[in-house]
Structures are given as C-alpha cells and as structure tokens.
Design an enzyme around this catalytic site. Structure first.
Site, PDB file in Angstrom:
ATOM      1  N   GLY A 161       6.215   2.622  -4.425  1.00  0.00           N
ATOM      2  CA  GLY A 161       5.813   1.237  -4.664  1.00  0.00           C
ATOM      3  C   GLY A 161       6.919   0.444  -5.332  1.00  0.00           C
ATOM      4  O   GLY A 161       7.224  -0.685  -4.938  1.00  0.00           O
ATOM      5  N   TYR A 179       2.373  -3.462 -12.080  1.00  0.00           N
ATOM      6  CA  TYR A 179       3.113  -4.713 -11.949  1.00  0.00           C
ATOM      7  C   TYR A 179       3.729  -5.138 -13.283  1.00  0.00           C
ATOM      8  O   TYR A 179       4.862  -5.608 -13.327  1.00  0.00           O
ATOM      9  CB  TYR A 179       2.215  -5.818 -11.389  1.00  0.00           C
ATOM     10  N   GLY A 191       7.500   6.771  -6.904  1.00  0.00           N
ATOM     11  CA  GLY A 191       8.459   5.678  -6.958  1.00  0.00           C
ATOM     12  C   GLY A 191       8.519   4.833  -5.701  1.00  0.00           C
ATOM     13  O   GLY A 191       9.349   3.922  -5.604  1.00  0.00           O
ATOM     14  N   PHE A 251       0.848  -1.192   0.000  1.00  0.00           N
ATOM     15  CA  PHE A 251       0.000   0.000   0.000  1.00  0.00           C
ATOM     16  C   PHE A 251       0.878   1.235   0.000  1.00  0.00           C
ATOM     17  O   PHE A 251       1.865   1.310   0.738  1.00  0.00           O
ATOM     18  CB  PHE A 251      -0.905   0.029   1.241  1.00  0.00           C
ATOM     19  N   VAL A 252       0.492   2.202  -0.832  1.00  0.00           N
ATOM     20  CA  VAL A 252       1.143   3.506  -0.874  1.00  0.00           C
ATOM     21  C   VAL A 252       0.053   4.555  -0.728  1.00  0.00           C
ATOM     22  O   VAL A 252      -0.976   4.496  -1.420  1.00  0.00           O
ATOM     23  CB  VAL A 252       1.927   3.700  -2.189  1.00  0.00           C
ATOM     24  N   ASN A 301      -8.414  -4.302 -10.388  1.00  0.00           N
ATOM     25  CA  ASN A 301      -7.361  -3.319 -10.120  1.00  0.00           C
ATOM     26  C   ASN A 301      -6.439  -3.139 -11.333  1.00  0.00           C
ATOM     27  O   ASN A 301      -5.299  -3.578 -11.334  1.00  0.00           O
ATOM     28  CB  ASN A 301      -6.580  -3.714  -8.877  1.00  0.00           C
TER      29      ASN A 301
END
Length: 159
Positions: free
Chosen positions: A97, A131, A95, A86-87, A124
């Site tokens: 994550g 990713y 940057g 989580f960010v 998501n």
C-alpha cells in the site's frame, strides 16, 4: 520484492476483480454495477478517464490503485484523485500500500501537481491509521456531495 507497474488492457479482468474485492471489503458490493466493456473503454480506450497501477509482491499481483487527474484552481496546478486502493489480505503489512501511494506521490511530482487526495470510509480506522502514518491528514470543514444518475439526467433536462 514489491514492484509497481502501469496496468494495460491485458489486466482488465484483474482490475475488475480488485474492484469487486475492494467493494466487498467496504461492505458495498451491492453498489458494483459496472458493465465490463464500458469500464474497459474508460480505462484502456482511446481517451482513458482513469489510470491503474498494479502492485505485485514476488511477481504476484496483490493490489491496485485506480486514479485520475484533478485540478486545483487555488493552487493553479493539477493533482491526483485516488479513487480506489486495495491490497489483498495476504499482502497487507508487506509495504505494498505504501509503495502504491509512493508511486502516486511521484506521479504528482513528475506531473507538476500539488495534491494527492482521496476519501476514506468513516469506519475504516485501519485505513485512517495507515494514511496518518504516511503524512496524510483529514481535510477539516469539507463534506462530500454527490448527484446520482437520475438527478443528473433531471438537471440536464432543466427539471
């Protein structure tokens, strides 16, 4: 400036807050039911079940990664399962994550591992795009299965 550090017992409240914020983002806040002392023991007790990294932007805690060791019999090596990433919204795009995942990747290498794995919710698309941008790929042909506590207890009693 981005820094990544290992969480300690003094970070418990922050970690619990990040877990709740992640659950809200994932529209799963109704599923958060941990007991603080039980979770604290599993994260920072004598035999931790998981580890936590805290990501900071300019000295402000702005995200976390909660993970634990796995093992691949096919590879014959350990790996890391990323349970939570989580960010904070204000820090997205900075940057953080990527830095948290880079640290996890470094831990896999340092520990002689073979895999870094996680789940992502099917809706998501933002997460999936992120990713893919770091070289991750969906694992085709696999479905996730789960037993909840009622079924686990019944099975353990031979029912």
């Amino acid at each position: 400036m981005i820094t990544i550090r290992q969480a300690g017992p003094e970070d418990f409240e922050l970690v619990a807050e990040f877990i709740r914020k992640l659950a809200e983002y994932e529209k799963l806040a109704h599923e958060v039911r941990f007991d603080d002392e039980v979770l604290r023991g599993h994260l920072f007790g004598e035999h931790p079940a998981a580890e936590v990294l805290i990501g900071e932007v300019d000295g402000v805690p702005s995200g976390f990664a909660l993970f634990f060791q796995t093992f691949s019999t096919f590879e014959g090596k350990p790996g890391i399962w990323l349970e939570d990433l989580f960010v904070e919204p204000h820090a997205r795009g900075a940057g953080l994550g990527r830095a948290l995942l880079a640290r996890l990747a470094a831990l896999v290498v340092e520990r002689g591992g073979a895999r870094l794995e996680w789940n992502v919710l099917d809706w998501n698309e933002l997460g999936k795009g992120f990713y893919r941008s770091i070289g991750a790929a969906h694992v085709e042909g696999w479905e996730r299965w789960r037993m909840e506590i009622d079924a686990i207890e019944a099975l353990s009693r031979g029912v």
